[in-house]
Design an enzyme around this catalytic site. Sequence first.
Site, short mmCIF file in Angstrom:
data_model
loop_
_atom_site.label_atom_id
_atom_site.label_comp_id
_atom_site.label_asym_id
_atom_site.label_seq_id
_atom_site.Cartn_x
_atom_site.Cartn_y
_atom_site.Cartn_z
N ARG A 20 4.71 -10.61 1.84
CA ARG A 20 3.58 -11.26 1.22
C ARG A 20 2.29 -10.50 1.69
O ARG A 20 1.48 -10.54 0.71
CB ARG A 20 3.56 -12.59 1.76
CG ARG A 20 2.60 -13.73 1.10
CD ARG A 20 2.74 -15.22 1.91
NE ARG A 20 4.10 -15.63 1.68
CZ ARG A 20 4.65 -16.17 0.76
NH1 ARG A 20 3.87 -16.36 -0.41
NH2 ARG A 20 5.89 -16.96 0.64
N ASN A 22 -8.78 -24.14 -7.09
CA ASN A 22 -7.34 -24.23 -7.83
C ASN A 22 -7.44 -25.42 -8.38
O ASN A 22 -8.07 -26.37 -8.29
CB ASN A 22 -6.40 -24.18 -6.58
CG ASN A 22 -4.81 -24.47 -7.11
OD1 ASN A 22 -4.45 -23.56 -7.99
ND2 ASN A 22 -4.22 -25.30 -6.69
N HIS A 59 -4.61 -28.18 -9.86
CA HIS A 59 -3.44 -28.95 -9.51
C HIS A 59 -3.00 -30.12 -10.40
O HIS A 59 -3.85 -30.79 -10.62
CB HIS A 59 -3.38 -29.22 -8.16
CG HIS A 59 -1.75 -29.74 -7.56
ND1 HIS A 59 -0.58 -28.83 -7.66
CD2 HIS A 59 -1.48 -31.11 -7.44
CE1 HIS A 59 0.13 -29.59 -7.03
NE2 HIS A 59 0.03 -31.11 -7.28
N ASP A 90 -2.16 -26.98 -1.76
CA ASP A 90 -2.62 -28.24 -2.43
C ASP A 90 -3.48 -29.04 -1.89
O ASP A 90 -3.18 -30.47 -1.97
CB ASP A 90 -1.22 -28.90 -3.16
CG ASP A 90 -0.40 -27.82 -4.21
OD1 ASP A 90 -1.41 -27.23 -4.89
OD2 ASP A 90 0.74 -28.21 -4.46
N GLU A 142 -6.77 -30.67 -18.23
CA GLU A 142 -6.91 -29.51 -17.10
C GLU A 142 -8.04 -28.64 -17.81
O GLU A 142 -8.76 -28.07 -17.20
CB GLU A 142 -5.75 -29.12 -16.93
CG GLU A 142 -4.78 -29.85 -16.36
CD GLU A 142 -3.45 -28.92 -15.84
OE1 GLU A 142 -3.62 -27.81 -15.48
OE2 GLU A 142 -2.43 -29.42 -15.90
C1 GAR Z 1 -1.01 -25.91 -14.93
O1 GAR Z 1 -0.55 -27.19 -15.47
C2 GAR Z 1 -1.59 -26.07 -13.57
O2 GAR Z 1 -2.15 -27.24 -13.03
C3 GAR Z 1 -0.25 -25.72 -12.86
O3 GAR Z 1 0.48 -24.87 -13.48
C4 GAR Z 1 0.01 -25.03 -14.64
C5 GAR Z 1 -0.18 -23.59 -15.27
O4 GAR Z 1 -0.51 -23.43 -16.51
N1 GAR Z 1 -0.60 -25.44 -11.28
C6 GAR Z 1 0.08 -26.03 -10.31
O5 GAR Z 1 1.32 -26.61 -10.34
C7 GAR Z 1 -0.53 -25.35 -9.05
N2 GAR Z 1 0.41 -25.97 -7.86
P1 GAR Z 1 -1.24 -22.45 -17.27
O6 GAR Z 1 -0.88 -20.96 -16.91
O7 GAR Z 1 -1.18 -22.50 -18.93
O8 GAR Z 1 -2.95 -22.73 -16.94
#
Ligand code: GAR
Length: 209
Positions: A65, A107, A109, A145, A174
């Site tokens: 990582r 971020n 979530h 998160d 979102e």
């Molecule tokens: C989104 O729904 C975001 O909120 C989630 O992944 C998706 C990405 O979609 N993120 C997480 O779960 C982070 N823990 P996208 O690539 O189309 O933006």
Amino acid sequence: RKRIAILISGRGSNMGAIIAACMDPNFPGEVKAVLSNRPDAKGLETARRYDIAAHAVDQKDFASREAHERAVLDVLGAVEPDVICLAGYMRLLTPDFVRRFEGRMINIHPSLLPLFPGLDTHARAIAAGMRVHGCTVHYVTERMDEGPIIAQAAIAIEPGDTAETLADRLLRAEHRLYPHALKMMLTGDVRMVNGQAAYRRRAPLVPDD
Ligand code: GAR
């Protein structure tokens, strides 16, 4: 305008929403680079269509990582972002990386944090019998998160919703919330002070249509 770098792992629809918001010359930031830990991320193609530098730093090419993050930092070092947006970046960041960008990395979530950190948030909200669901934009801190909340949007869970229908509807929220929260941060309407979100102006709720 502030310099924005976006980290993705997949589809990149939130990235697209941020790029679209930045097309407005009055938006206080511009996207200077997109970076994915997965070379097959669809969002990389989308970014390139907008003429934004899109970098794949394949995590499979690195033994650890830390080594992967060093390569990510090399790319970011050249970009010199003021702000980093994680948009579906599905790789845990080390405390070292997080500390480097403290107060400058946010971020999104797909839940009303602190409910449902982690994966499968939509199915878990339904299984819990929740009547509302939502999304959260927050500062990134060392624990996944968690971190001071900048803005949230809530939507209703309808009878008959499945994880998929709920995820689709939430995604639209979102896409409105993320640019809104980012703007607050770029303008200094919200800052991270002593591990808390400090507001000059409070975020209005961003309702679903
Ligand atoms: C989104 O729904 C975001 O909120 C989630 O992944 C998706 C990405 O979609 N993120 C997480 O779960 C982070 N823990 P996208 O690539 O189309 O933006």
